[in-house]
Each structure stands twice: as structure tokens, then as C-alpha cells.
Design a protein around this motif. Structure first.
Motif, mmCIF file in Angstrom:
data_model
loop_
_atom_site.group_PDB
_atom_site.id
_atom_site.type_symbol
_atom_site.label_atom_id
_atom_site.label_comp_id
_atom_site.label_asym_id
_atom_site.label_seq_id
_atom_site.Cartn_x
_atom_site.Cartn_y
_atom_site.Cartn_z
ATOM 1 N N SER A 29 7.187 -2.675 12.208
ATOM 2 C CA SER A 29 8.278 -1.714 12.061
ATOM 3 C C SER A 29 7.834 -0.370 12.588
ATOM 4 N N ALA A 30 8.732 0.338 13.224
ATOM 5 C CA ALA A 30 8.472 1.717 13.656
ATOM 6 C C ALA A 30 9.708 2.537 13.314
ATOM 7 N N TYR A 31 9.532 3.519 12.410
ATOM 8 C CA TYR A 31 10.656 4.305 11.923
ATOM 9 C C TYR A 31 10.351 5.795 12.036
ATOM 10 N N TRP A 32 11.386 6.580 12.317
ATOM 11 C CA TRP A 32 11.277 8.032 12.269
ATOM 12 C C TRP A 32 11.512 8.491 10.839
ATOM 13 N N TYR A 33 10.633 9.376 10.347
ATOM 14 C CA TYR A 33 10.810 9.915 9.001
ATOM 15 C C TYR A 33 10.288 11.343 8.962
ATOM 16 N N ASN A 34 11.187 12.269 8.778
ATOM 17 C CA ASN A 34 10.853 13.684 8.574
ATOM 18 C C ASN A 34 9.859 14.219 9.594
ATOM 19 N N GLY A 35 10.177 13.990 10.856
ATOM 20 C CA GLY A 35 9.435 14.625 11.938
ATOM 21 C C GLY A 35 8.386 13.775 12.614
ATOM 22 N N VAL A 36 8.064 12.617 12.030
ATOM 23 C CA VAL A 36 7.043 11.762 12.640
ATOM 24 C C VAL A 36 7.562 10.339 12.751
ATOM 25 N N ILE A 37 6.870 9.545 13.555
ATOM 26 C CA ILE A 37 7.152 8.117 13.687
ATOM 27 C C ILE A 37 6.025 7.374 12.992
ATOM 28 N N VAL A 38 6.384 6.507 12.068
ATOM 29 C CA VAL A 38 5.402 5.738 11.305
ATOM 30 C C VAL A 38 5.550 4.266 11.672
ATOM 31 N N SER A 39 4.435 3.655 12.023
ATOM 32 C CA SER A 39 4.429 2.252 12.436
ATOM 33 C C SER A 39 3.567 1.429 11.494
ATOM 34 N N SER A 40 4.146 0.344 10.988
ATOM 35 C CA SER A 40 3.389 -0.616 10.185
ATOM 36 C C SER A 40 2.800 -1.650 11.132
ATOM 37 N N GLU A 41 1.472 -1.602 11.306
ATOM 38 C CA GLU A 41 0.778 -2.503 12.224
ATOM 39 C C GLU A 41 0.325 -3.737 11.446
ATOM 40 N N ILE A 42 0.660 -4.898 11.940
ATOM 41 C CA ILE A 42 0.449 -6.145 11.216
ATOM 42 C C ILE A 42 -0.986 -6.308 10.741
ATOM 43 N N SER A 43 -1.963 -6.048 11.607
ATOM 44 C CA SER A 43 -3.360 -6.274 11.234
ATOM 45 C C SER A 43 -4.220 -5.023 11.288
ATOM 46 N N ARG A 44 -3.707 -3.942 11.902
ATOM 47 C CA ARG A 44 -4.551 -2.776 12.123
ATOM 48 C C ARG A 44 -4.295 -1.629 11.156
ATOM 49 N N MET B 64 0.842 -1.189 0.000
ATOM 50 C CA MET B 64 0.000 0.000 0.000
ATOM 51 C C MET B 64 0.876 1.238 0.000
ATOM 52 N N ILE B 65 0.499 2.227 -0.799
ATOM 53 C CA ILE B 65 1.229 3.490 -0.863
ATOM 54 C C ILE B 65 0.366 4.564 -0.215
ATOM 55 N N TRP B 66 0.879 5.143 0.863
ATOM 56 C CA TRP B 66 0.160 6.157 1.635
ATOM 57 C C TRP B 66 0.798 7.528 1.427
ATOM 58 N N ASP B 67 -0.024 8.537 1.227
ATOM 59 C CA ASP B 67 0.436 9.925 1.231
ATOM 60 C C ASP B 67 0.367 10.408 2.672
ATOM 61 N N ILE B 68 1.532 10.704 3.253
ATOM 62 C CA ILE B 68 1.574 11.132 4.657
ATOM 63 C C ILE B 68 1.991 12.595 4.768
ATOM 64 N N SER B 69 1.770 13.372 3.703
ATOM 65 C CA SER B 69 2.119 14.793 3.760
ATOM 66 C C SER B 69 1.342 15.494 4.866
ATOM 67 N N ASN B 70 0.128 15.030 5.140
ATOM 68 C CA ASN B 70 -0.609 15.453 6.329
ATOM 69 C C ASN B 70 -0.642 14.251 7.254
ATOM 70 N N PRO B 71 0.277 14.167 8.205
ATOM 71 C CA PRO B 71 0.371 12.958 9.027
ATOM 72 C C PRO B 71 -0.863 12.702 9.885
ATOM 73 N N SER B 72 -1.685 13.719 10.073
ATOM 74 C CA SER B 72 -2.915 13.524 10.834
ATOM 75 C C SER B 72 -4.019 12.888 9.996
ATOM 76 N N ARG B 73 -3.826 12.909 8.657
ATOM 77 C CA ARG B 73 -4.834 12.327 7.775
ATOM 78 C C ARG B 73 -4.165 11.674 6.566
ATOM 79 N N PRO B 74 -3.451 10.563 6.760
ATOM 80 C CA PRO B 74 -2.855 9.879 5.616
ATOM 81 C C PRO B 74 -3.939 9.429 4.641
ATOM 82 N N SER B 75 -3.597 9.422 3.366
ATOM 83 C CA SER B 75 -4.554 8.957 2.363
ATOM 84 C C SER B 75 -3.923 7.842 1.546
ATOM 85 N N LEU B 76 -4.711 6.825 1.233
ATOM 86 C CA LEU B 76 -4.227 5.706 0.442
ATOM 87 C C LEU B 76 -4.194 6.109 -1.026
ATOM 88 N N VAL B 77 -2.996 6.133 -1.585
ATOM 89 C CA VAL B 77 -2.818 6.525 -2.978
ATOM 90 C C VAL B 77 -2.970 5.323 -3.904
#
Length: 656
Positions: free
Chosen positions: A521-536, A101-114
Motif C-alpha cells: 500500500s502507498a498512501y498520502w497522509y498529512n504531507g508525506v507518502i507512506v508505503s507498507s513494504e511486504i518484507s522490508r 506494528m504502530i509507528w510514530d511518524i511525527s518525524n517522518p525522517s525518523r519513524p519510531s516503533l511504538v
């Protein structure tokens, strides 16, 4: 603890039967038992203990972090495990066993599935470089055409086991431009951009599956190297990808970085697990000096053969006498399979993950029973320069360097990631991180362990997993995923005393059984922490100021901007000049009493005055302050950090 930093050479055994037994040993080492939740959990004051269970409505606990968004997976990916995540520009690309899945996280409060790209494979680990996306495939069902019907034939030209390459110039329409087939598939991979080669990018492939039939892929040899030098075992693969013609990507070398490594020291099961296994009637046998719980599937095969030998139809007819026979036979069967008494056993046959750090010319290889340092100055021919083993580690999984390269951290995926290994009965040294200092001659010296400090239940798979550095200046701070143990942020600047400074956690995915879930996975990227949740789905968080981390330190971290990030291709953080950077160092001096309190107050005032000024006046004020600070460093409790502050002020003066 038994550490081995200079393993004695071992002769590789010459039969594939014994080699296959190594996979059985790994399976036995990862044998999982479900123990009752510890009574101590009810009295813990940690808010992570006792959280309400649920898939999308689980209870949550946060400390010094804020959740910005929670995005559920798209329908075609729900029910399949999400895996690793990579970043490019404003996008997070999240792997999933059904594709990515490719997510646009330019607005980290509202990611959108691209884009949701259906292309099943295990485990679809992803990496990016410029306009290229790389995806790992290892299982038997992945198809070259990305079809969902799988591959039924044992030998098939439709199967993909290796590396997929996609052109994502148009990120909404990825286009497959190449595939590289390998003999053991690609469990994980690592992208390496060589600064001296702008025409190509290199990919290190780590495959952990069995060797393919040569009828499916020519040249695949399932023999030990002493019997056939072309063996697909005991090696990694190096793929060269021409950036102008990625369809010509091909394996250019197969370095044997495991030569002469003996089997490492290991630990057995916990006492609580052994007692629980015996209580339910499971088979417990001695293997290589440790009691192990026999996997039920393996025990069933033995029982089946015993019952059929006396004329029965299978294990469903097993009697107490049959079980007693199996219990007596299993130690000998496993001892023979493991080659006990036949001389030294060989070490690992592959790595799980390799983290390259081009800025220092080294890679950290997390390779089953060993942690390694590799010289990658020649990207086609990485060379092992040191290796360590530890009896407290079950499965060396991933590696992370400190920003200055003076330390390296390895994680231990005890239990394979699907088992509860953070219970009150689990040792703090097992399923943890091990931190090593790196000497000038590129050897590793053990310093300490770090493990998630919150006890988890028997229905939460929990063990150290994927993470990355956070660019806090002057410190080594890392965010790390612990599956259903959540996310932990910890400071390991002092390699001998790591400590947690922030966390996020959910309750179990299910309160009655082990259900899939947790942060892969939990990674820091450009000011935020993004976590890939296995099922959620995908979680995005940010750090908040606390006694352990100031707002200035957070602001300084946010000035570090990356064009892309693959956590296994570790970037060196460089901070641009900013007042936040200078104030971050000042906050650290205040927190650690590294400079007199009165002087810290005066420097804060001087920085504020300079910030209000402009042009030559600002430059002059900052230059004078920097000169004074270098003088202050002499005799200061934390002289190096005062010099770092002075250098940050000098950079500000030069940037006016």
C-alpha cells in the motif's frame, strides 16, 4: 476489450458443486508462470530497469520524489508479510500476518516503533476510528487469544475468522474489546462513519474464504441462495459497532449486492506464458473459450488418480502414457467443474474491497469480476446502482474516486499479487487501472487504462494494488503501490489520458527467484507518502517540485490535515485559505496556458504585494484582485480554473 455495463440476469445454479468450481476457476485464472526476462529491458532508458537486487540493499530509482526514511520491521514480524496501513494522529498502524506494528511518524525522517502487537492472522488489514482499531482475520490459524500456536482442529471454538476490535485509547497498550465472527472470515473490511449516526460506526466485511462449518459457527450455510436463503455466499456483511460499547458489535445485515449478475467476460493467459508452459511440459487446456495453464497441484491430483487406478502408488510413477491420459481428460474435467454448457454461470460471490465515499453517498465495490457503485445513504442496506465488467480485467481489487466524485478508478490484481505481471510480454491493459466517468444517473462510462510504464523482471511480483488520492488542488493525482514494481504517482485529471509524474522503485528482492517483497500500500497522509513494504518494513517519502508539479501545489496539499485515514473510507479534501493555494492554481494556469502570460505575471505580483500587507489593506487588495480575476475568466482558455483561483483569493480576503 469486451465491456459489459448492464449484465443480463443469470439464474444462480442450484448445486454447491458448481459453485465450488468457481473457486477453481479463480485459481486457474491466477495460475502463475515464470517467463524469462524480456530482452527489451536491457535497452530501456527508464532508471527502474536493471536495478540491483537485494532485500535491504537493493538498488533504488526515484523521480520527482525523495525518500525520507526506510524502517525495517521488528524482529517478530520479519519474515511475515506486511499488509495494509491506517493512520491516526501521528501514528501509522501497519498490518502484518503476525499482527501489527504502530509507528510514530511525527518525524517522518525518523519513524519510531511504538508497539509491535503479535496476533497472527491473514491478512491483518487494519482500520481506525476514534479510539478503536479494527483488524481483519480470514485464515484457519488465527486465534481468539492471539496465540502463535495456530489452530489445528478443523472445527474449533478457538479460531478467529472475522473482525477483531481493539481499544487504542492507550496506543502503547491496545486492548481487545470485541470480536465479530463471520462465515467466510474478513479478507478486507471498510469503516463507514454515518454523519447522521454519532452513536455507532459501521464496518463492511468482505470475506473470500470458504464457508465455515455450522458446527464451528452456527448459521453458516454453504449452499446457493436459491437452495437456502440463508446462504453465506453472494453477500457482504454489515457490522454495527456501538462506540460506547464496542463489545456489542454485531452483524446487522448481509446485503446481497450480487443478485442477477452473470459471470463476466475474462481473458486467458498471454501467448508468451502459454508457449513457456508448453515448453516445460505443463498442461494447457481450454476453459470457457480461453487456453489456461493448469496449476501443477491440480494436475498432480489428476495424475495421482490415474496412476493409482492402474495399481501404481502415485504420480512419482507416472509414465508418458499417464501424462497423455491426463492431458486428454483435463479439458472434460475442467469443463464439467466450470459448468460449461449448463446455462449462464453466476457472477461474483463477494467483493475484494469496498471504498466508501460518504461525501457523495456512494461506494465503489471491487468485486472479483465486476466494478460496482453502491448507494450507501442507508449504511445498513447498501444498494447496487450500477456495475461494469471488462474482459481485460482478471480480478477487480480496489476503487478510488476523484475528489469531486465525477470519476472512479478500479485496479486489477491480475495474478493475485504474487506473480510478475509487468513484463514486456504482458499487455498494458492487463493488471492495470481502469478509469470511468460517473454520470449524473450514477452509471459508469469507460475512459482509459493506466499501467505502470516501467518493465519489470520475471522475479518481481508486479500488478496494480492499493493507493490513494493526493490533495493537489484542481487536479486528480494519485499515489499507488505496484508491489515490486514500486510506487507510481500519476495524474488522471484527464480521465482519457492518465500520465505518470513521479515514482520510486527498488530492484528485485532476489535476482535468482521470486522472493516476497514490494509495496503493498502507498498512501498520502498529512504531507508525506507512506508505503507498507511486504518484507522490508515501512518507507516514508515526499514529493519534490518538477515540471509536472510545482512547490506551490505541494505546499497547498500539505495544508490539508486529516485526523485519521483509512484509504477505503475516502475523505473529501477541502483546502483552507492560503497563498499557496492561490499560487497553485496560478501555476496550473501557467503550465496549461490557461491565462495570458502577462496577466499571470501581474497576478503573481499582486499576490506578493497583498501577502506583505496586513489587516484591512490586505483584505482590500485581495478582494479587488478576486473581482478582477472573475472578469479575467471570461474569454480565458481555462475559464473554470481562473474562477477557482478567484475563489481562492476571495477566501484569503475573508480569512484576514
Amino acid at each position: 476489450m469486451q465491456l459489459a455495463s448492464s449484465p443480463r440476469p443469470a439464474r444462480v445454479r442450484s448445486t454447491t458443486t458448481r459453485l465450488r468450481a468457481l473457486s477453481l476457476a479463480a485459481a486457474l485464472a491466477a495460475a502463475a508462470l515464470q517467463a524469462a526476462p524480456a530482452a527489451a529491458q536491457g535497452t530501456s532508458s527508464d532508471p527502474r530497469v536493471g536495478l540491483r537486487a537485494g532485500r535491504f540493499d537493493a538498488g533504488e530509482a526515484t523521480w520527482n520524489m525523495r525518500v525520507l526514511s526506510r524502517s525495517q520491521p521488528a524482529a517478530e514480524f520479519a519474515g511475515a508479510s506486511s499488509s495494509d496501513v491506517a493512520f491516526t494522529g501521528n501514528y501509522a498502524i501497519q498490518g502484518n500476518y503476525n499482527g501489527w506494528m504502530i509507528w510514530d511518524i511525527s518525524n517522518p525522517s525518523r519513524p519510531s516503533l511504538v508497539k509491535g502487537f503479535v496476533c497472527p492472522a491473514s491478512q491483518s488489514d487494519v482500520s481506525v476510528y476514534k479510539n478503536l482499531l479494527f483488524v481483519s482475520g480470514e485464515g484457519l490459524t488465527g486465534r481468539l487469544d492471539c496465540g502463535t500456536q495456530g489452530v489445528r482442529d478443523t472445527v474449533s471454538q478457538e479460531r478467529l475468522r472475522g473482525l477483531r476490535i481493539f481499544d487504542i485509547t492507550d496506543i502503547r497498550n491496545p486492548r481487545n474489546v470485541g470480536n465479530v465472527q463471520t462465515c467466510r472470515g474478513s479478507h478486507t473490511h471498510t469503516v463507514l462513519a454515518d454523519p447522521d449516526d454519532r452513536e455507532n460506526v459501521y464496518v463492511y466485511i468482505s470475506g473470500s474464504a470458504g464457508v465455515r462449518s455450522p458446527s464451528e459457527l452456527a448459521g453458516c450455510v454453504n449452499e446457493t441462495p436459491d437452495r437456502d436463503p440463508n446462504s453465506a455466499l453472494f453477500r457482504i456483511e454489515v457490522v454495527k459497532v456501538p462506540l460506547g460499547n464496542p463489545e456489542r458489535a454485531a452483524i446487522v445485515s448481509s446485503p446481497r449486492i450480487f443478485n442477477d449478475l452473470a459471470a463476466p467476460p475474462r481473458h486467458g493467459e498471454t501467448r508468451a506464458d502459454l508457449e513457456a508452459a508448453r515448453a516445460r511440459g505443463a498442461f494447457v487446456v481450454m476453459v470457457n473459450g480461453h487456453e489456461r495453464v493448469v496449476q501443477q497441484g491440480f494436475a498432480n491430483v489428476v495424475l495421482d488418480s490415474i496412476v493409482r487406478r492402474r495399481g501404481g502408488t502415485g504420480r512419482a510413477q507416472a509414465t508418458a502414457a499417464d501424462s497423455a491420459t491426463a492431458r486428454a481428460m483435463l479439458p472434460g474435467i475442467l469443463a464439467a467443474a466450470m459448468g460449461e454448457g449448463s446455462g449462464p454461470r453466476p457472477g461474483p460471490t463477494q467483493c475484494h474491497d469496498i471504498t466508501v465515499y460518504p461525501a457523495i453517498g456512494l461506494a465503489g465495490g471491487a468485486c472479483e469480476g465486476y466494478g460496482m457503485l453502491l448507494d450507501i445513504s442507508d449504511p445498513v442496506n447498501p444498494v447496487r446502482v450500477s456495475a461494469v465488467a471488462d474482459s481485460n480485467f482478471s480480478y477487480w481489487h480496489s476503487a478510488t474516486f476523484s475528489n469531486d466524485g465525477s470519476k472512479v478508478l478500479f485496479s486489477d490484481e491480475w495474478g493475485g499479487g504474487g506473480q510478475p505481471k509487468c513484463r514486456a510480454t504482458d499487455p498494458a491493459e492487463w493488471g492495470a487501472d481502469a478509469i470511468f466517468s460517473v454520470t449524473r444517473d450514477r452509471q459508469m462510462q469507460f475512459r482509459s487504462y493506466y499501467k505502470l510504464p516501467a518493465v519489470q523482471t520475471a522475479f518481481e511480483n508486479c500488478v496494480a494494488h492499493n493507493g490513494s488520492l493526493i490533495p493537489i488542488p484542481g487536479r486528480d493525482v494519485m499515489v499507488q503501490a505496484w508491489y515490486q514494481g514500486g510506487i507510481s504517482v500519476f495524474d488522471w485529471t484527464d480521465a482519457g489520458r492518465p500520465r505518470e509524474i513521479a515514482f520510486f522503485d527498488r530492484g528485485p528482492a532476489d535476482s535468482t527467484r521470486m522472493a516476497p517483497g514490494g509495496s503493498w500500500s502507498a498512501y498520502w497522509y498529512n504531507g508525506v507518502i507512506v508505503s507498507s513494504e511486504i518484507s522490508r518494513g515501512l518507507d516514508v517519502m515526499e514529493l519534490t517540485p518538477s515540471e509536472h508539479l510545482s512547490q506551490n501545489e505541494i505546499d497547498a496539499a500539505k495544508t490539508v490535515r486529516l485526523e485519521y485515514l483509512n484509504a477505503q473510507e475516502q475523505p473529501k479534501f477541502v483546502w483552507p485559505p492560503s497563498f499557496a493555494l492561490a499560487r497553485a492554481y496560478l501555476d496550473q494556469l501557467q503550465r496549461g496556458n490557461g491565462l495570458a502570460a502577462a496577466r499571470i505575471t501581474a497576478v503573481r505580483q499582486a499576490l506578493a504585494t497583498a501577502e506583505r500587507a496586513s489587516g484591512a489593506a490586505r483584505g482590500t487588495a485581495l478582494t479587488q484582485l478576486a473581482t478582477a480575476l472573475h472578469g479575467d475568466a471570461r474569454g480565458a482558455a481555462d475559464e473554470p480554473r481562473v474562477h477557482m483561483l478567484a475563489a481562492a483569493v476571495e477566501q484569503l480576503a475573508a480569512a484576514r
